[in-house]
Design a protein around this motif. Structure first.
Motif, PDB file in Angstrom:
ATOM      1  N   GLU A  25     -23.108  59.879  17.502  1.00 18.04           N
ATOM      2  CA  GLU A  25     -23.930  58.708  17.541  1.00 18.04           C
ATOM      3  C   GLU A  25     -23.299  57.306  17.132  1.00 18.04           C
ATOM      4  O   GLU A  25     -23.345  56.449  17.743  1.00 18.04           O
ATOM      5  N   VAL A  26     -22.485  57.613  15.951  1.00 10.67           N
ATOM      6  CA  VAL A  26     -22.083  56.411  15.287  1.00 10.67           C
ATOM      7  C   VAL A  26     -20.940  55.919  16.188  1.00 10.67           C
ATOM      8  O   VAL A  26     -20.860  54.778  16.212  1.00 10.67           O
ATOM      9  N   GLU A  27     -20.117  56.751  16.544  1.00 12.49           N
ATOM     10  CA  GLU A  27     -18.952  56.294  17.280  1.00 12.49           C
ATOM     11  C   GLU A  27     -19.323  55.807  18.782  1.00 12.49           C
ATOM     12  O   GLU A  27     -19.033  54.655  19.063  1.00 12.49           O
ATOM     13  N   GLY A  28     -20.599  56.368  19.054  1.00 10.17           N
ATOM     14  CA  GLY A  28     -20.937  55.901  20.497  1.00 10.17           C
ATOM     15  C   GLY A  28     -21.581  54.535  20.387  1.00 10.17           C
ATOM     16  O   GLY A  28     -21.350  53.350  21.018  1.00 10.17           O
ATOM     17  N   ASP A  29     -22.217  54.200  19.222  1.00  6.08           N
ATOM     18  CA  ASP A  29     -22.899  52.878  18.662  1.00  6.08           C
ATOM     19  C   ASP A  29     -21.651  51.956  18.540  1.00  6.08           C
ATOM     20  O   ASP A  29     -21.777  50.695  19.218  1.00  6.08           O
ATOM     21  N   ALA A  31     -18.542  51.938  19.973  1.00  9.84           N
ATOM     22  CA  ALA A  31     -18.103  52.028  21.361  1.00  9.84           C
ATOM     23  C   ALA A  31     -18.775  50.999  22.151  1.00  9.84           C
ATOM     24  O   ALA A  31     -18.154  49.881  22.786  1.00  9.84           O
TER      25      ALA A  31
END
Lengths: 871, 109
Positions: A25-29, A31
């Motif tokens: 989730e954090v990486e998605g955010d 990105a």
């Protein structure tokens, strides 16, 4: 359109930062934000912002992160704890283990310190790589070719003038002990040296006062060492003061500078310098053929030394004629070689604490072996102890430790022990350095090891030792079968071959070192007690000077009247040195032949005084007018052999120093006596009395009245020569001093060899006790079945006897070969007897047996009920 | 009660989630706050606050909605729990109670 992705590297970093549970989730955010920003700003800025985001995410490191199963920190703490618990649990073994290694390390540290000091000689001169000492190879007739650290007065200046690759030169011409007067006070300068003005430009001896480029501007200038200046002038400013070396105006000398005391690691040692100018004369400038000083040359950068040396023959021919090449050739010795590389050079008077490079190497090799023995101990004991730790390994493995983790644990343990050993080694060195300095006559300081670079190096070596000696036990232990390990018997039997091999290796080294030491010591004692051909005992030598020589006869008569003085004689050269050489001439049949030989000018009772054995003819004596007139000569056997070639009669042969018109005659042949070191051959030599003035008076004292005799000499001396303080030296002290380097060497080697056997035995002791423990039950059963104590001790000791025997068989031939080579370098050497080998072999076997028996006896005498009960 | 105290920023985030109804995930919350409060916020701060609030029980979350811009990674949607709403109201009423006193004081001046 291809999607722009955030930088891979930063994403990887993010993965490390964010807990895996929420990473997606954090990486998605991040990105998504990155993509949004791409519409608003440049790629570069977006990447930068992404970087900032990643960096800020550091705060979320702990977010949602669960405690992982493997936490290295906790584990390391556990390793530490277990290590210490084990150390304390088996105090004896820990002590043997660590202390043995510490001993090895300490000897290594001290040896390194010493070697470093030896290598540091003359290293403080900035131009050291371009400075060379000019040496000669002399070959005069029967005297075998020899390298000498001497050169001629005119050589330096003419070499400088003739060869552009030589950029500077300085001569170094000692005046020796000199009496100087300041006001009413007399002081000795221990070593006043005449040098050329360029001396201080070539060598970087530190000036305290005065300018190094101008202190020798006038011929009568002199500079003093700090200590000497303080002794002569006290708190007065020495600069500009006038001191006197004798009566008359020409002996007034002006002090123009003060230099810091010459450091101990300089091969040149002096406490006062003056310029050669005051002694310069037309005669000296043309004084080819007389060798009495050292010459140092400074070469231009990148000079091919061999090419330059090749030109020296032409140089000699140019100034001394064609035939000179029969007698002389020149060579250059790099400054860095002078201290350690001059053992084959004689007449080397200005070479402070000269030492053999081969001895330095021997030290290094020994230190390495002692350390090796200690490391092997360490390895062996750790491996042997593996058995006691097998349960621990089993438990660790069954709860999921990887093989690598177990290996790591034991490696870490051994590195830790190695560090502890290092700390103890430093303490040991700290204690030992004082006595060691006394033995080897050096000023070593441990502070050398506390410079950052050296400290890092030492620590690195400790780590390497810990690593190397830990790797085998660690691998053995990590390889345990889990189930077997838990049962408490992880070690597969029959695997001790490697350990046994190590014990053999250790003992082989120790035996070799001990045999070598014993032989070296024997050789040294042999040389020191060998019949020199003259009696050196009870003889006191007293230096003579120009002003004391005038009253020599009176001095002699007075001394002879004393009750505790048995005899007095005088000489121009002290025995126990290489003697000077001269040209000779003699008439064989009808031809006048020129040659050369060593010589010593002596008072007529010299041969009787030293109780030399006369083979033919007679000794010199005051009874003969010719002897008194300097026309009688006594030659030694070696010279007689040369003169008597072709069955000529030597006695009565006309003979004299070269260059005399009337010849004297040979009146006697004396048995060869060793006036030089005994590892050198006796050279041709003759003696006669000449009116040249004595350089020393020898006084023989009554055996048990040494102190009284000395007091009597002093009393006579003080009445006759009130201007000079009385000083003396015992001749046997002087002669023993020749062997100082060998003595120091053997002393240090003895210490090292004792250490080697102690460490090896420590290891064996530890090993034996473990073996014994492992076979406790077996021995219990044997006892129950009726074995006696001695039988059990025998069973347990058998194996170690075999090991020591194998070690002996391996090391004896190698040692024999090496010591044979070494002894061959001595003219008078002892033979290698089989006795020593047997003695050392049996000795080490006894030590091993004793160590093992101590353990096995304990088992053998214990009650089998006790040992069998354990299950 | 200890551990349920709402910080200023946390309250802000909680309000934003409530306002966003069913579409509250970190990036949107961030832009919402930046827009409404006119202040720059780093995404990591939003993350910290969101996960803390969830831990304290003010928020609950579900996973879903991967998009291409996110590199195929899913979002975590947050919803205010009943307890969260209660706390928000309590906070509001607490403030209100103060506000109710303030005008009287100021008129007496």
């Amino acid at each position: 359109m291809k999607q722009q992705q955030p930088p891979v590297l930063l994403r990887k970093l993010l993965k490390r930062i964010i807990a895996p549970e929420i990473y997606d989730e954090v990486e998605g955010d991040l990105a998504e934000l990155f993509q949004e920003r791409l519409h608003e700003m440049s790629m570069k800025r977006a990447k930068w912002r992404y970087f900032i985001d990643v960096l800020c995410s550091l705060r979320n490191f702990g977010l949602k992160r669960k405690l992982t199963f493997y936490n290295p920190l906790v584990m390391y703490k556990n390793y530490f704890k277990i290590t210490f618990r084990n150390l304390l649990k088996y105090k004896g073994y820990s002590f043997i283990n660590i202390f043995g290694l510490a001993l090895g390390m300490a000897s290594c540290l001290l040896i390194l310190l010493f070697v470093n000091n030896e290598l540091s000689f003359d290293g403080f001169h900035e131009k050291k790589d371009n400075i060379y000492r000019l040496d000669e190879v002399q070959s005069f007739g029967a005297v075998s070719e020899q390298k000498v650290a001497l050169s001629m007065y005119p050589m330096g200046p003419n070499l400088l003038a003739d060869y552009p690759e030589i950029t500077d030169f300085t001569r170094y011409w000692t005046l020796g002990r000199t009496l100087v007067q300041y006001k009413d006070q007399s002081h000795y300068t221990e070593n006043l040296v005449r040098v050329d003005t360029s001396f201080l430009k070539m060598f970087d001896f530190q000036m305290i006062e005065g300018n190094r480029y101008s202190v020798f501007d006038e011929p009568n200038n002199l500079i003093l060492s700090e200590t000497l200046a303080k002794r002569i002038f006290g708190d007065e400013n020495p600069i500009g003061q006038i001191i006197r070396t004798g009566e008359g105006d020409e002996n007034q000398i002006k002090v123009t500078g003060v230099f810091a005391d010459v450091p101990d690691n300089s091969h040149l040692q002096f406490d006062a310098l003056t310029s050669t100018k005051l002694w310069d004369s037309e005669q000296r400038r043309n004084g080819w053929g007389s060798n009495y000083l050292n010459t140092y040359l400074q070469l231009a950068n990148n000079t091919d030394v061999e090419k330059l040396e090749a030109k020296f023959d032409d140089f000699l021919v140019k100034y001394m004629g064609e035939e000179v090449l029969e007698f002389y050739s020149l060579f250059l010795q790099p400054l860095s070689d002078v201290h350690l590389g001059s053992m084959d050079i004689t007449h080397d008077y200005n070479n402070h604490k000269k030492f053999a490079r081969s001895s330095v190497n021997i030290f290094l090799i020994l230190a390495f072996f002692v350390l090796l023995i200690a490391s092997i101990n360490f390895m062996n004991l750790s491996t042997a102890r593996a058995a006691t730790r097998s349960r621990e390994v089993g438990v660790r493995k069954s709860i999921g430790a990887y093989k690598g983790q177990i290996t790591g644990q034991f490696m870490m343990e051994s590195i830790m022990l190695s560090f502890m050993a290092l700390i103890i080694a430093f303490l040991l060195s700290f204690v030992a350095i004082g006595p060691l300095n006394g033995i080897i006559d050096r000023n070593l300081e441990l502070s050398f090891f506390f410079q950052p670079l050296h400290l890092i190096l030492v620590l690195a070596i400790a780590i390497v030792i810990g690593f190397l000696s830990g790797v085998y036990p660690a691998l053995v232990m990590s390889g345990f079968n889990t189930v077997m390990a838990l049962k408490g018997s992880g070690m597969k039997s029959g695997k001790s071959f490697f350990r046994n091999a190590l014990v053999v290796f250790q003992y082989a080294i120790a035996i070799a070192i001990i045999i070598g030491t014993v032989l070296a010591t024997q050789q040294l004692n042999y040389m020191q007690n060998l019949d020199l051909g003259f009696k050196k005992d009870l003889v006191v030598t007293v230096n003579m000077y120009n002003d004391t020589n005038s009253k020599y006869e009176l001095f002699k008569t007075e001394l002879r009247n004393q009750s505790n003085i048995t005899d007095v004689t005088a000489t121009t050269q002290r025995l126990g040195n290489n003697l000077h050489q001269t040209s000779i001439q003699y008439r064989a049949d009808t031809a006048l032949i020129n040659g050369s030989s060593s010589f010593v000018v002596v008072d007529n009772n010299f041969m009787d005084f030293f109780e030399m054995e006369i083979l033919e003819g007679r000794a010199l004596s005051d009874q003969y007018a010719n002897d008194k007139a300097g026309l009688s000569f006594v030659v030694n056997e070696t010279l007689a052999k040369e003169l008597g070639a072709g069955d000529r009669e030597v006695l009565g042969m006309p003979f004299h120093f070269g260059g005399n018109d009337t010849l004297g005659a040979i009146v006697g042949i004396v048995k060869d006596f060793s006036y030089n070191k005994l590892n050198l051959k006796v050279e041709p030599l003759f003696m006669s009395q000449q009116p040249w003035g004595w350089s020393e008076v020898d006084v023989k004292l009554r055996a048990d009245k040494l102190q009284e005799g000395l007091a009597e000499i002093e009393a006579v001396w003080s009445t006759l020569y009130p201007q000079r303080p009385f000083e003396y030296q015992f001749l046997d002290d002087h002669i023993d001093k020749m062997y100082q380097s060998e003595q120091q060497l053997t002393k240090v080697i003895s210490i090292l060899s004792v250490l080697a056997i102690i460490i090896a035995s420590l290891g064996l002791f530890g090993l034996a006790s473990f073996t014994v423990k492992q076979r406790l039950k077996e021995m219990g059963i044997r006892k129950v079945l009726g074995a006696s104590v001695s039988q059990i001790v025998m069973i347990l000791s058998k194996k170690f006897t075999a090991l020591v025997l194998i070690a002996f068989i391996i090391s004896a031939p190698i040692t024999y070969y090496m010591m044979d080579q070494w002894l061959a370098s001595y003219a008078n050497s002892i033979g290698i007897g089989i006795g020593i080998f047997l003695m050392v072999g049996i000795g080490s076997w006894l030590i091993a047996l004793l160590t093992v028996s101590l353990q096995s006896y304990r088992v053998a005498s214990s009650n089998p009920v006790e040992t069998l009960r354990i299950e | 009660m200890r551990g349920t105290h709402l910080g200023e920023f946390e309250e802000l985030v909680l309000l934003a989630v409530a306002a966003l109804n069913d579409n509250a995930y970190a990036v949107v919350v961030k832009s919402e706050i930046e827009e409404k409060a006119d202040r720059k916020v780093n995404i990591s701060a939003i993350h910290t606050a969101l996960y803390r609030l969830e831990e304290k029980g003010f928020l609950e979350s579900s996973v879903g909605g991967a998009t291409k811009t996110r590199g195929g990674k899913s979002k975590r949607f947050f919803k205010v729990t009943a307890y969260g709403f209660k706390s928000l109201r309590e906070a509001q009423s607490l403030r209100q109670s103060f506000w109710n006193v303030i005008p009287q004081l100021s008129t007496q001046k």
